[in-house]
Design a protein around this motif. Sequence first.
Motif, PDB file in Angstrom:
ATOM      1  N   PRO A 108       0.888  -1.276   0.266  1.00 14.29           N
ATOM      2  CA  PRO A 108       0.010  -0.050   0.005  1.00 14.29           C
ATOM      3  C   PRO A 108       0.831   1.173   0.050  1.00 14.29           C
ATOM      4  N   PRO A 109       0.401   2.465  -0.147  1.00 12.29           N
ATOM      5  CA  PRO A 109       0.961   3.662  -0.231  1.00 12.29           C
ATOM      6  C   PRO A 109       1.787   4.026   0.990  1.00 12.29           C
ATOM      7  N   LYS A 113       8.095   1.776  -0.414  1.00 14.38           N
ATOM      8  CA  LYS A 113       8.680   1.220  -1.791  1.00 14.38           C
ATOM      9  C   LYS A 113       9.409   1.959  -2.519  1.00 14.38           C
ATOM     10  N   GLU A 169       5.401   3.496  -8.705  1.00 16.00           N
ATOM     11  CA  GLU A 169       3.891   3.748  -8.832  1.00 16.00           C
ATOM     12  C   GLU A 169       3.208   3.401  -9.967  1.00 16.00           C
ATOM     13  N   TYR A 172      -1.037   3.373  -9.577  1.00 14.54           N
ATOM     14  CA  TYR A 172      -1.825   4.524  -9.088  1.00 14.54           C
ATOM     15  C   TYR A 172      -2.689   5.303  -9.822  1.00 14.54           C
ATOM     16  N   THR A 199       7.655  -0.783  -8.562  1.00 16.26           N
ATOM     17  CA  THR A 199       7.054  -0.617  -7.301  1.00 16.26           C
ATOM     18  C   THR A 199       5.277  -0.451  -7.899  1.00 16.26           C
ATOM     19  N   SER A 200       4.710  -1.117  -6.956  1.00 17.14           N
ATOM     20  CA  SER A 200       3.288  -0.964  -7.311  1.00 17.14           C
ATOM     21  C   SER A 200       2.313  -1.157  -6.115  1.00 17.14           C
ATOM     22  N   ASN A 201       1.130  -0.574  -6.157  1.00 16.27           N
ATOM     23  CA  ASN A 201       0.109  -0.433  -4.667  1.00 16.27           C
ATOM     24  C   ASN A 201      -0.635  -1.658  -5.073  1.00 16.27           C
ATOM     25  N   ARG A 202      -0.751  -2.419  -6.095  1.00 15.05           N
ATOM     26  CA  ARG A 202      -1.584  -3.217  -6.506  1.00 15.05           C
ATOM     27  C   ARG A 202      -0.791  -4.595  -6.863  1.00 15.05           C
ATOM     28  N   SER A 237       1.067   3.273   6.590  1.00 11.59           N
ATOM     29  CA  SER A 237       2.160   4.443   5.867  1.00 11.59           C
ATOM     30  C   SER A 237       2.960   5.074   7.124  1.00 11.59           C
TER      31      SER A 237
END
Length: 262
Positions: A108-109, A113, A169, A172, A199-202, A237
Amino acid sequence: MIDADRLDELLTRLRLTAIRDQLDSLLDEASRAQMTLREALLFLAEREVARRDTRRIQMGMKLARFPCVRTLEGFDFDAQPSIDPGQIRDLSSGRWIGHGQALLLLGPPGVGKTHLAVALGREAVDRGYTVLFTSAAALMAGLTKAHADGRLEEKLLQLSKPKLLIIDELGYLPLEPAAAHLFFQLVSRRYERASMLITSNRPVGEWGQVFGDAVAATAILDRLLHHSQVITIRGDSYRLRDKRRSGLLQKAAAPTPITSES
């Protein structure tokens, strides 16, 4: 008598500029230390190599286009217990880059990362690898424009050159409809030749939604995950944690019930 101009000319032709520029002070230092000729030669060579390494790293950092300065020493591993510090230290050696592997940092953000991506990129520059850092949005905008301008081959060639390409990202922001096919071409160019750090939030299971094309996403992941390491970061976070500590973020209080008076 030594011809100083001739010596300066020869040092310039040999590109021994560190020795040339500091010759008098270096010789004085060697003399004070009573070095033998062999020791003095080693001393001069070490100074030359040190300057070249410094300039190489400075140029590498400039070409990498890191958005900020982040180091592994500055990362708070205690705050993210899901990360294995030993694994990160092993990655900092750069062996995975030499083998053309991929690295995915997922989570997650705000969990660090980008910090790790920049820090590992800087370690790679220190070890002599060429690095380029870009956001996923900027990368896809560049590929889309190059495709529209008929310069896609040129753009892909440019993005194929760095030994490590860091894409930050992913997921995002929504991507263009053709993004999946353009990204697939980039991944294919670099597959087993040069490394990618994304890097990814998914999670990868949702990349079909990210690209809007499940088939293309599967083909992309097939290549990325073939020779790869995937690190999933779990935790709070950093930014929100600091705000909570300062009292700026509190859990919403239950509303006071409104009662009627008789």
